[in-house]
Design an enzyme around this catalytic site. Structure first.
Site, PDB file in Angstrom:
ATOM      1  N   HIS A 187      12.922  -0.007   7.714  1.00 40.08           N
ATOM      2  CA  HIS A 187      12.825   0.240   6.628  1.00 40.08           C
ATOM      3  C   HIS A 187      13.964   0.619   5.479  1.00 40.08           C
ATOM      4  O   HIS A 187      14.136   0.285   4.514  1.00 40.08           O
ATOM      5  CB  HIS A 187      11.862   1.519   6.575  1.00 40.08           C
ATOM      6  CG  HIS A 187      10.946   1.464   5.197  1.00 40.08           C
ATOM      7  ND1 HIS A 187       9.891   2.340   5.008  1.00 40.08           N
ATOM      8  CD2 HIS A 187      11.028   1.044   4.087  1.00 40.08           C
ATOM      9  CE1 HIS A 187       9.402   2.233   4.066  1.00 40.08           C
ATOM     10  NE2 HIS A 187      10.062   1.623   3.166  1.00 40.08           N
ATOM     11  N   SER A 236      15.400  -3.743   5.517  1.00 40.75           N
ATOM     12  CA  SER A 236      15.119  -3.533   4.155  1.00 40.75           C
ATOM     13  C   SER A 236      16.169  -2.273   3.719  1.00 40.75           C
ATOM     14  O   SER A 236      16.270  -1.485   4.237  1.00 40.75           O
ATOM     15  CB  SER A 236      13.476  -2.959   3.999  1.00 40.75           C
ATOM     16  OG  SER A 236      13.248  -2.350   2.710  1.00 40.75           O
ATOM     17  N   ASN A 237      16.429  -2.557   2.422  1.00 41.55           N
ATOM     18  CA  ASN A 237      17.297  -1.675   1.768  1.00 41.55           C
ATOM     19  C   ASN A 237      18.586  -1.405   2.391  1.00 41.55           C
ATOM     20  O   ASN A 237      19.286  -0.461   2.291  1.00 41.55           O
ATOM     21  CB  ASN A 237      16.781  -0.340   1.474  1.00 41.55           C
ATOM     22  CG  ASN A 237      15.247  -0.397   0.698  1.00 41.55           C
ATOM     23  OD1 ASN A 237      15.038  -0.834  -0.192  1.00 41.55           O
ATOM     24  ND2 ASN A 237      14.134  -0.081   1.421  1.00 41.55           N
ATOM     25  N   ASP A 280       1.438  -5.737   3.048  1.00 43.93           N
ATOM     26  CA  ASP A 280       2.957  -5.060   3.382  1.00 43.93           C
ATOM     27  C   ASP A 280       2.537  -3.730   3.540  1.00 43.93           C
ATOM     28  O   ASP A 280       2.091  -3.002   2.667  1.00 43.93           O
ATOM     29  CB  ASP A 280       3.989  -5.266   2.240  1.00 43.93           C
ATOM     30  CG  ASP A 280       5.280  -4.601   2.448  1.00 43.93           C
ATOM     31  OD1 ASP A 280       6.113  -5.520   2.438  1.00 43.93           O
ATOM     32  OD2 ASP A 280       5.313  -3.446   2.391  1.00 43.93           O
ATOM     33  N   TYR A 333       4.276   5.354   5.145  1.00 50.63           N
ATOM     34  CA  TYR A 333       3.354   5.551   4.075  1.00 50.63           C
ATOM     35  C   TYR A 333       1.776   6.166   4.344  1.00 50.63           C
ATOM     36  O   TYR A 333       1.249   6.672   3.890  1.00 50.63           O
ATOM     37  CB  TYR A 333       2.808   3.911   3.673  1.00 50.63           C
ATOM     38  CG  TYR A 333       3.456   3.077   3.068  1.00 50.63           C
ATOM     39  CD1 TYR A 333       5.180   3.387   2.720  1.00 50.63           C
ATOM     40  CD2 TYR A 333       3.500   1.581   2.959  1.00 50.63           C
ATOM     41  CE1 TYR A 333       5.890   2.677   1.968  1.00 50.63           C
ATOM     42  CE2 TYR A 333       4.327   0.554   2.335  1.00 50.63           C
ATOM     43  CZ  TYR A 333       5.752   1.267   2.145  1.00 50.63           C
ATOM     44  OH  TYR A 333       6.372   0.314   1.210  1.00 50.63           O
ATOM     45  N   VAL A 389       0.740  -1.308  -0.067  1.00 56.54           N
ATOM     46  CA  VAL A 389       0.063   0.015  -0.011  1.00 56.54           C
ATOM     47  C   VAL A 389       0.727   1.193   0.004  1.00 56.54           C
ATOM     48  O   VAL A 389       0.359   2.249   0.437  1.00 56.54           O
ATOM     49  CB  VAL A 389      -0.905   0.041   1.246  1.00 56.54           C
ATOM     50  CG1 VAL A 389      -1.959  -0.951   0.963  1.00 56.54           C
ATOM     51  CG2 VAL A 389      -0.219  -0.139   2.550  1.00 56.54           C
TER      52      VAL A 389
END
Length: 221
Positions: free
Chosen positions: A152, A191-192, A83, A88, A59
């Protein structure tokens, strides 16, 4: 016409429905055309035994209404993984979509911002504020736990060992370990993150089985 759809075709269909502002009646009609393609979405087994679906409804970039609609459509079509992320800014939409769905019916992933990244709302002290923000996020989502909690992204200023950025990441990972041991999440990961950033947190990690997630496949992209 055969009553089957490929995942690629399904993804295009859902995207077009979202753009058209699909109603629940249309969603029901679409659902009836879908076979076991989505109900048999494959899983991978994480190192702690948790089963994670390999395809999720993401989303990112959605407003509240779009997040709610897209998740409801995805769940009705057989998707069982969602997810989302703190930045967000649509947790209320996610919460509305899952509020009446049995918690065991879906795999929920969310993400915590890197500590000290401007505009992301999480600043030092990184350990305390990661714990606080994760608790706030659970409340906003209307759940008592998530299935996967990720950092994140790392700080913006590199991950060199003994740097302040590295220390911030180590504090955040310690907070993630505490959340994991407190059953606020069934799995943790990043993540990343590049190799250097992974090395930074591994030097002090107690829970070192890290899921690294850097590539996302969204339902409606």
């Amino acid at each position: 016409m055969k009553n089957t759809m490929t995942l690629r075709s399904l993804r295009r269909l859902v995207c077009s429905l979202l753009l058209a502002g699909v109603t629940s009646a249309v969603t029901s009609a679409v659902t009836s055309t879908v076979t076991s393609t989505t109900s048999s979405i494959p899983h991978v087994t994480l190192s702690n035994g948790v089963l994670m679906p390999v395809l999720a409804a993401g989303v990112g970039g959605f407003n509240t209404t779009s997040a709610t609609n897209s998740i409801r459509i995805a769940l009705s079509l057989g998707f069982n993984s969602i997810d989302t992320a703190h930045d967000y800014n649509n947790f209320d939409g996610v919460a509305a979509a899952i509020s009446k769905v049995p918690r065991s019916n879906f795999f929920l992933t969310t993400k915590i911002p890197g500590c000290g990244v401007p505009t992301q709302g999480l600043y030092p002290p990184c350990y305390n504020n990661t714990l606080k923000l994760s608790g706030d996020d659970l409340s906003s989502l209307g759940v008592t736990y998530v299935d996967l909690l990720l950092l994140h992204f790392p700080p913006l200023f590199g991950c060199k060992e003994n740097s302040q950025s590295c220390k911030n990441m180590q504090e955040q990972w310690h907070a993630m370990e505490v959340l994991y041991l407190a059953n606020k999440t069934r799995a943790i990961g990043v993540s990343n993150y590049c190799k250097e950033c992974l090395h930074c947190i591994l030097t002090t990690a107690k829970v070192s089985d890290i899921l690294k997630k850097s590539l996302y496949f969204y339902l409606a992209t």
